[in-house]
Design an enzyme around this catalytic site. Structure first.
Site, PDB file in Angstrom:
ATOM      1  N   TYR A 263      48.109 -47.664-102.405  1.00  0.00           N
ATOM      2  CA  TYR A 263      49.031 -48.739-102.797  1.00  0.00           C
ATOM      3  C   TYR A 263      49.663 -49.478-101.615  1.00  0.00           C
ATOM      4  CZ  TYR A 263      48.511 -46.530-107.338  1.00  0.00           C
ATOM      5  OH  TYR A 263      47.982 -46.014-108.499  1.00  0.00           O
TER       6      TYR A 263
ATOM      7  N   ARG B 167      38.314 -47.466-109.763  1.00  0.00           N
ATOM      8  CA  ARG B 167      38.978 -46.168-109.643  1.00  0.00           C
ATOM      9  C   ARG B 167      38.535 -45.243-110.781  1.00  0.00           C
ATOM     10  NH1 ARG B 167      45.158 -46.861-108.701  1.00  0.00           N
ATOM     11  NH2 ARG B 167      44.870 -44.640-108.184  1.00  0.00           N
TER      12      ARG B 167
ATOM     13  N   PRO C 235      56.555 -48.051-114.476  1.00  0.00           N
ATOM     14  CA  PRO C 235      56.767 -46.716-113.944  1.00  0.00           C
ATOM     15  C   PRO C 235      56.082 -46.448-112.602  1.00  0.00           C
ATOM     16  CG  PRO C 235      55.844 -46.614-116.175  1.00  0.00           C
ATOM     17  CD  PRO C 235      56.018 -48.048-115.824  1.00  0.00           C
ATOM     18  N   ASN C 236      56.808 -45.765-111.763  1.00  0.00           N
ATOM     19  CA  ASN C 236      56.345 -45.246-110.466  1.00  0.00           C
ATOM     20  C   ASN C 236      56.230 -46.322-109.374  1.00  0.00           C
ATOM     21  OD1 ASN C 236      56.041 -42.545-111.453  1.00  0.00           O
ATOM     22  ND2 ASN C 236      54.214 -43.233-112.517  1.00  0.00           N
TER      23      ASN C 236
ATOM     24  N   ALA D  33      50.951 -47.316-115.059  1.00  0.00           N
ATOM     25  CA  ALA D  33      50.080 -46.556-115.968  1.00  0.00           C
ATOM     26  C   ALA D  33      50.194 -47.020-117.427  1.00  0.00           C
ATOM     27  CB  ALA D  33      50.411 -45.069-115.859  1.00  0.00           C
TER      28      ALA D  33
ATOM     29  N   GLU E 167      48.912 -60.235-115.607  1.00  0.00           N
ATOM     30  CA  GLU E 167      48.804 -58.802-115.295  1.00  0.00           C
ATOM     31  C   GLU E 167      48.363 -58.647-113.848  1.00  0.00           C
ATOM     32  OE1 GLU E 167      45.992 -56.771-117.848  1.00  0.00           O
ATOM     33  OE2 GLU E 167      45.830 -55.074-116.455  1.00  0.00           O
TER      34      GLU E 167
ATOM     35  N   HIS F  89      47.797 -55.825-110.412  1.00  0.00           N
ATOM     36  CA  HIS F  89      47.704 -54.462-109.880  1.00  0.00           C
ATOM     37  C   HIS F  89      47.462 -54.538-108.385  1.00  0.00           C
ATOM     38  CE1 HIS F  89      47.484 -52.903-113.936  1.00  0.00           C
ATOM     39  NE2 HIS F  89      46.621 -53.870-114.195  1.00  0.00           N
TER      40      HIS F  89
ATOM     41  N   ASN G 210      53.326 -55.876-113.348  1.00  0.00           N
ATOM     42  CA  ASN G 210      52.555 -54.691-112.991  1.00  0.00           C
ATOM     43  C   ASN G 210      53.106 -53.565-113.856  1.00  0.00           C
ATOM     44  OD1 ASN G 210      51.208 -52.500-111.978  1.00  0.00           O
ATOM     45  ND2 ASN G 210      51.590 -52.988-109.823  1.00  0.00           N
TER      46      ASN G 210
ATOM     47  N   ARG H 206      54.495 -43.631-102.020  1.00  0.00           N
ATOM     48  CA  ARG H 206      53.527 -43.139-103.005  1.00  0.00           C
ATOM     49  C   ARG H 206      52.100 -43.507-102.597  1.00  0.00           C
ATOM     50  NH1 ARG H 206      52.462 -46.203-108.711  1.00  0.00           N
ATOM     51  NH2 ARG H 206      51.037 -44.659-109.581  1.00  0.00           N
TER      52      ARG H 206
HETATM   53  C1  DQA Z   1      48.661 -49.827-110.649  1.00  0.00           C
HETATM   54  C2  DQA Z   1      47.384 -49.134-111.145  1.00  0.00           C
HETATM   55  C3  DQA Z   1      47.697 -48.152-112.261  1.00  0.00           C
HETATM   56  O1  DQA Z   1      46.500 -47.501-112.687  1.00  0.00           O
HETATM   57  C4  DQA Z   1      48.671 -47.099-111.785  1.00  0.00           C
HETATM   58  O2  DQA Z   1      49.016 -46.239-112.849  1.00  0.00           O
HETATM   59  C5  DQA Z   1      49.884 -47.671-111.148  1.00  0.00           C
HETATM   60  C6  DQA Z   1      49.720 -48.820-110.250  1.00  0.00           C
HETATM   61  C7  DQA Z   1      48.382 -50.729-109.420  1.00  0.00           C
HETATM   62  O3  DQA Z   1      49.246 -51.531-109.105  1.00  0.00           O
HETATM   63  O4  DQA Z   1      47.342 -50.593-108.775  1.00  0.00           O
HETATM   64  O5  DQA Z   1      50.985 -47.163-111.280  1.00  0.00           O
HETATM   65  O6  DQA Z   1      49.158 -50.649-111.686  1.00  0.00           O
END
Ligand code: DQA
Length: 145
Positions: free
Chosen positions: A25, A109, A12-13, A79, A100, A102, A76, A20
């Site tokens: 990011y 954070r 998501p996102n 959240a 995993e 990020h 990735n 964003r």
């Molecule tokens: C993320 C870190 C997560 O906490 C966040 O919710 C994201 C992006 C990152 O790539 O830094 O959506 O996974």
């Protein structure tokens, strides 16, 4: 060495990358990141997938395993990383190696981001290197073969 694909799976996102919170990011879009991966690893076949939906991500993981043509997953989970037991169970349920990743350093954070419920069932975690986190994730899969 295997010739099968690496799945790059985004939750998501992450479709909003570029717009964003660029200070967190970066300014690259997800398409930029995927294109750079394909350019950096010309010998690797990639399957790129993003969904806002937890169930769709889980189904993609199962379909990918059932397809029998995947050497690993760079994930990735956005959240979902921090609370999705369903996604964790899906990763546990398959034999695919999952790395995993990020973009941001989740350990530097907010407190709620410092917990990952998926790390334990992943091969390892790469966090905080921006778009390079994905490259390092691919490298991690290739180097273990
Ligand atoms: C993320 C870190 C997560 O906490 C966040 O919710 C994201 C992006 C990152 O790539 O830094 O959506 O996974």
């Amino acid at each position: 060495m295997s010739t099968s694909a690496i799945l790059v799976l985004n939750g998501p996102n992450l479709s909003r990358l570029g717009k964003r919170e660029p200070e967190v990011y970066g300014s690259r879009t997800l398409d930029d990141i995927n294109r750079e991966l394909a350019e950096s690893f010309p010998g690797v076949a990639f399957d790129f997938c993003q969904s806002e939906d937890e169930g769709a991500l889980i189904e993609k993981i199962f379909r990918t395993e059932d397809g029998g043509d995947c050497r690993g997953v760079v994930l990735n989970a956005g959240a979902l990383t921090h609370y999705s037991i369903a996604l964790r169970d899906a990763i546990s349920a398959v034999k695919l190696p999952v790395v995993e990743v990020h973009l941001s350093n989740i350990y530097a954070r907010e407190a709620f981001r410092r917990t990952s419920v998926i790390s334990e069932v992943c091969l390892g975690v790469i966090s905080g290197f921006g778009a390079r986190s994905y490259h390092l994730g691919v490298r991690a899969i290739l180097d273990r073969e």
